[in-house]
Design a protein around this motif. Structure first.
Motif, PDB file in Angstrom:
ATOM      1  N   HIS A 151      14.569 -31.735 -84.457  1.00  0.00           N
ATOM      2  CA  HIS A 151      14.133 -32.129 -83.157  1.00  0.00           C
ATOM      3  C   HIS A 151      13.953 -31.020 -82.236  1.00  0.00           C
ATOM      4  CE1 HIS A 151      16.124 -36.518 -84.022  1.00  0.00           C
ATOM      5  NE2 HIS A 151      15.000 -36.017 -84.937  1.00  0.00           N
ATOM      6  N   TYR A 152      14.994 -30.225 -81.864  1.00  0.00           N
ATOM      7  CA  TYR A 152      15.116 -29.143 -81.062  1.00  0.00           C
ATOM      8  C   TYR A 152      16.315 -28.212 -81.250  1.00  0.00           C
ATOM      9  CZ  TYR A 152      18.309 -31.729 -77.897  1.00  0.00           C
ATOM     10  OH  TYR A 152      19.405 -32.266 -77.378  1.00  0.00           O
ATOM     11  N   PHE A 153      15.857 -27.121 -80.721  1.00  0.00           N
ATOM     12  CA  PHE A 153      16.873 -25.998 -80.776  1.00  0.00           C
ATOM     13  C   PHE A 153      17.226 -25.708 -79.167  1.00  0.00           C
ATOM     14  CE2 PHE A 153      14.409 -25.191 -84.315  1.00  0.00           C
ATOM     15  CZ  PHE A 153      15.255 -24.985 -85.524  1.00  0.00           C
ATOM     16  N   GLU A 154      18.615 -25.379 -78.820  1.00  0.00           N
ATOM     17  CA  GLU A 154      18.978 -25.181 -77.522  1.00  0.00           C
ATOM     18  C   GLU A 154      20.173 -23.952 -77.386  1.00  0.00           C
ATOM     19  OE1 GLU A 154      20.172 -28.505 -74.192  1.00  0.00           O
ATOM     20  OE2 GLU A 154      21.737 -28.135 -75.362  1.00  0.00           O
ATOM     21  N   SER A 155      19.579 -23.064 -76.540  1.00  0.00           N
ATOM     22  CA  SER A 155      20.054 -21.851 -76.434  1.00  0.00           C
ATOM     23  C   SER A 155      21.595 -22.159 -75.794  1.00  0.00           C
ATOM     24  CB  SER A 155      19.456 -20.884 -75.558  1.00  0.00           C
ATOM     25  OG  SER A 155      20.448 -19.857 -75.179  1.00  0.00           O
ATOM     26  N   CYS A 156      22.727 -21.498 -76.130  1.00  0.00           N
ATOM     27  CA  CYS A 156      24.113 -21.335 -75.547  1.00  0.00           C
ATOM     28  C   CYS A 156      24.389 -19.740 -75.524  1.00  0.00           C
ATOM     29  CB  CYS A 156      25.027 -22.287 -76.270  1.00  0.00           C
ATOM     30  SG  CYS A 156      24.387 -23.808 -76.375  1.00  0.00           S
ATOM     31  N   GLY A 157      23.610 -19.176 -74.985  1.00  0.00           N
ATOM     32  CA  GLY A 157      24.061 -17.614 -74.892  1.00  0.00           C
ATOM     33  C   GLY A 157      23.858 -17.056 -76.208  1.00  0.00           C
ATOM     34  N   TYR A 159      24.778 -17.911 -78.900  1.00  0.00           N
ATOM     35  CA  TYR A 159      24.858 -19.194 -80.106  1.00  0.00           C
ATOM     36  C   TYR A 159      23.567 -20.065 -79.948  1.00  0.00           C
ATOM     37  CZ  TYR A 159      29.669 -17.864 -80.632  1.00  0.00           C
ATOM     38  OH  TYR A 159      30.699 -17.193 -80.728  1.00  0.00           O
ATOM     39  N   THR A 160      23.150 -21.071 -80.795  1.00  0.00           N
ATOM     40  CA  THR A 160      22.200 -21.838 -80.734  1.00  0.00           C
ATOM     41  C   THR A 160      22.746 -23.024 -81.330  1.00  0.00           C
ATOM     42  OG1 THR A 160      20.641 -20.367 -80.820  1.00  0.00           O
ATOM     43  CG2 THR A 160      19.746 -22.457 -81.268  1.00  0.00           C
ATOM     44  N   ARG A 161      22.529 -24.264 -80.462  1.00  0.00           N
ATOM     45  CA  ARG A 161      22.487 -25.615 -80.944  1.00  0.00           C
ATOM     46  C   ARG A 161      21.517 -26.186 -81.718  1.00  0.00           C
ATOM     47  NH1 ARG A 161      25.263 -26.502 -76.070  1.00  0.00           N
ATOM     48  NH2 ARG A 161      27.592 -26.501 -76.284  1.00  0.00           N
ATOM     49  N   VAL A 162      21.612 -26.933 -82.792  1.00  0.00           N
ATOM     50  CA  VAL A 162      20.391 -27.332 -83.553  1.00  0.00           C
ATOM     51  C   VAL A 162      20.457 -28.982 -83.621  1.00  0.00           C
ATOM     52  CG1 VAL A 162      19.020 -27.388 -85.824  1.00  0.00           C
ATOM     53  CG2 VAL A 162      20.232 -25.333 -84.849  1.00  0.00           C
ATOM     54  N   PHE A 163      19.716 -29.605 -83.019  1.00  0.00           N
ATOM     55  CA  PHE A 163      19.732 -30.987 -83.130  1.00  0.00           C
ATOM     56  C   PHE A 163      18.672 -31.500 -84.274  1.00  0.00           C
ATOM     57  CE2 PHE A 163      20.988 -29.251 -79.251  1.00  0.00           C
ATOM     58  CZ  PHE A 163      22.383 -30.393 -78.965  1.00  0.00           C
ATOM     59  N   TRP A 164      19.166 -32.746 -85.108  1.00  0.00           N
ATOM     60  CA  TRP A 164      18.281 -33.327 -85.923  1.00  0.00           C
ATOM     61  C   TRP A 164      18.845 -34.674 -86.242  1.00  0.00           C
ATOM     62  CZ3 TRP A 164      21.893 -30.169 -87.814  1.00  0.00           C
ATOM     63  CH2 TRP A 164      22.610 -30.549 -88.915  1.00  0.00           C
ATOM     64  N   ALA A 165      18.358 -35.756 -86.572  1.00  0.00           N
ATOM     65  CA  ALA A 165      18.781 -37.126 -86.811  1.00  0.00           C
ATOM     66  C   ALA A 165      20.121 -37.391 -86.010  1.00  0.00           C
ATOM     67  CB  ALA A 165      19.158 -37.432 -88.305  1.00  0.00           C
ATOM     68  N   ASN A 166      21.015 -37.796 -86.254  1.00  0.00           N
ATOM     69  CA  ASN A 166      22.360 -37.869 -85.492  1.00  0.00           C
ATOM     70  C   ASN A 166      23.134 -36.861 -85.629  1.00  0.00           C
ATOM     71  OD1 ASN A 166      21.677 -40.452 -84.601  1.00  0.00           O
ATOM     72  ND2 ASN A 166      22.070 -41.427 -86.190  1.00  0.00           N
ATOM     73  N   GLU A 167      22.712 -35.666 -85.817  1.00  0.00           N
ATOM     74  CA  GLU A 167      23.588 -34.549 -86.379  1.00  0.00           C
ATOM     75  C   GLU A 167      23.214 -33.184 -85.538  1.00  0.00           C
ATOM     76  OE1 GLU A 167      25.833 -34.613 -88.475  1.00  0.00           O
ATOM     77  OE2 GLU A 167      25.475 -36.007 -90.042  1.00  0.00           O
ATOM     78  N   LYS A 168      24.242 -32.268 -85.148  1.00  0.00           N
ATOM     79  CA  LYS A 168      23.892 -31.375 -84.509  1.00  0.00           C
ATOM     80  C   LYS A 168      25.104 -30.241 -84.980  1.00  0.00           C
ATOM     81  CE  LYS A 168      27.095 -32.208 -80.434  1.00  0.00           C
ATOM     82  NZ  LYS A 168      27.192 -32.184 -79.070  1.00  0.00           N
ATOM     83  N   VAL A 169      24.548 -29.029 -85.056  1.00  0.00           N
ATOM     84  CA  VAL A 169      25.377 -27.917 -85.323  1.00  0.00           C
ATOM     85  C   VAL A 169      25.317 -26.436 -84.413  1.00  0.00           C
ATOM     86  CG1 VAL A 169      25.425 -28.431 -87.980  1.00  0.00           C
ATOM     87  CG2 VAL A 169      23.629 -26.887 -87.002  1.00  0.00           C
ATOM     88  N   THR A 170      26.163 -25.831 -84.494  1.00  0.00           N
ATOM     89  CA  THR A 170      26.091 -24.827 -83.705  1.00  0.00           C
ATOM     90  C   THR A 170      25.863 -23.483 -84.314  1.00  0.00           C
ATOM     91  OG1 THR A 170      27.514 -25.624 -81.709  1.00  0.00           O
ATOM     92  CG2 THR A 170      26.922 -23.221 -81.686  1.00  0.00           C
TER      93      THR A 170
END
Length: 238
Positions: A151-157, A159-170
């Motif tokens: 769905h989208y990628f989000e910056s954490c300095g 690191y990057t969080r990745v979101f898809w379905a009901n999941e997310k990883v860093t």
């Protein structure tokens, strides 16, 4: 590398400039004594590297970085050791305590050189196809995911969080490095912190300061900053 000094102490700015004379590969394009003036100059010059104080009149260095629409590399130079952890929410190369010694500056610039070499190596990697399968590694877990399902990628300095379905990883990788491999036809840099899969967008609304608000199928709402709104219109308006 094009660099800028942002520091409220004139003496500290002068001392740093003198130290940088020994490093001709760092090209100073400007300096500023407060975040307000610095923001205007950064918008014009787009420096690749900031030598940045944290505690300054008005906004602090962290607040300045949050306003930017891109992630320059940062070497923090400050009198306070207790803010080091917060500094690594950004694209931080190093965190130096005043007064800065020639040896400590050299170590910071060595880190910068090593990081730049890694970035250049990654830039030659081919862009992924929208239908590619990608491996996302989070600690000792691995996920095999179709790029189109993210769905989208989000910056954490750094690191990057990745979101898809009901999941997310860093992922232990900066958002800018991930962006280099994403297909531009399907992934759009909405703002400084997020890249969105355009096929997940179900609604677009005008938002504050000339930006847009995107609603995704998942119900998540993201904002397109004013700076990125122009390119969004160019790419997706009839």
């Amino acid at each position: 590398m094009k660099a800028m000094i942002i520091e409220d102490s004139r003496l500290a700015r002068q001392e740093l400039k003198e130290l940088l004379l020994a490093h001709p590969h760092i090209s100073l394009c400007a300096e500023a004594e407060n975040p307000r003036d610095a923001y205007v100059i950064i918008q014009r010059e787009n420096p690749e590297l900031l030598f940045l104080d944290i505690n300054m009149p008005g906004k602090n260095g962290f607040e300045l970085l949050q306003e930017l629409s891109y992630d320059p590399k940062v070497i923090f130079i400050t009198a306070y050791a207790d803010q080091a952890i917060h500094s690594f929410n950004f694209n931080t190369v190093d965190y130096l305590l005043k007064p800065v010694s020639p040896e400590r500056l050299q170590k910071a610039l060595d880190k910068l050189k090593a990081d730049t070499a890694v970035n250049e190596a990654e830039e030659i990697q081919p862009a992924l196809e929208f239908h590619s399968q990608v491996m996302l590694r989070d600690g000792d877990k691995c996920y095999w995911v179709r790029l189109q399902d993210i769905h989208y990628f989000e910056s954490c300095g750094n690191y990057t969080r990745v979101f898809w379905a009901n999941e997310k990883v860093t992922l232990f990788r900066a958002l800018g490095k991930i962006e280099l491999r994403l297909p531009e036809t399907h992934f759009f840099r909405a703002n400084r912190q997020q890249i969105v899969n355009i096929t997940e967008v179900v609604n677009v609304e005008p938002w504050v300061n000339g930006g847009y608000q995107l609603q995704l199928r998942s119900g998540m709402v993201l904002e397109i900053s004013r700076r990125h709104a122009t390119r969004f219109r160019e790419l997706f308006s009839l």
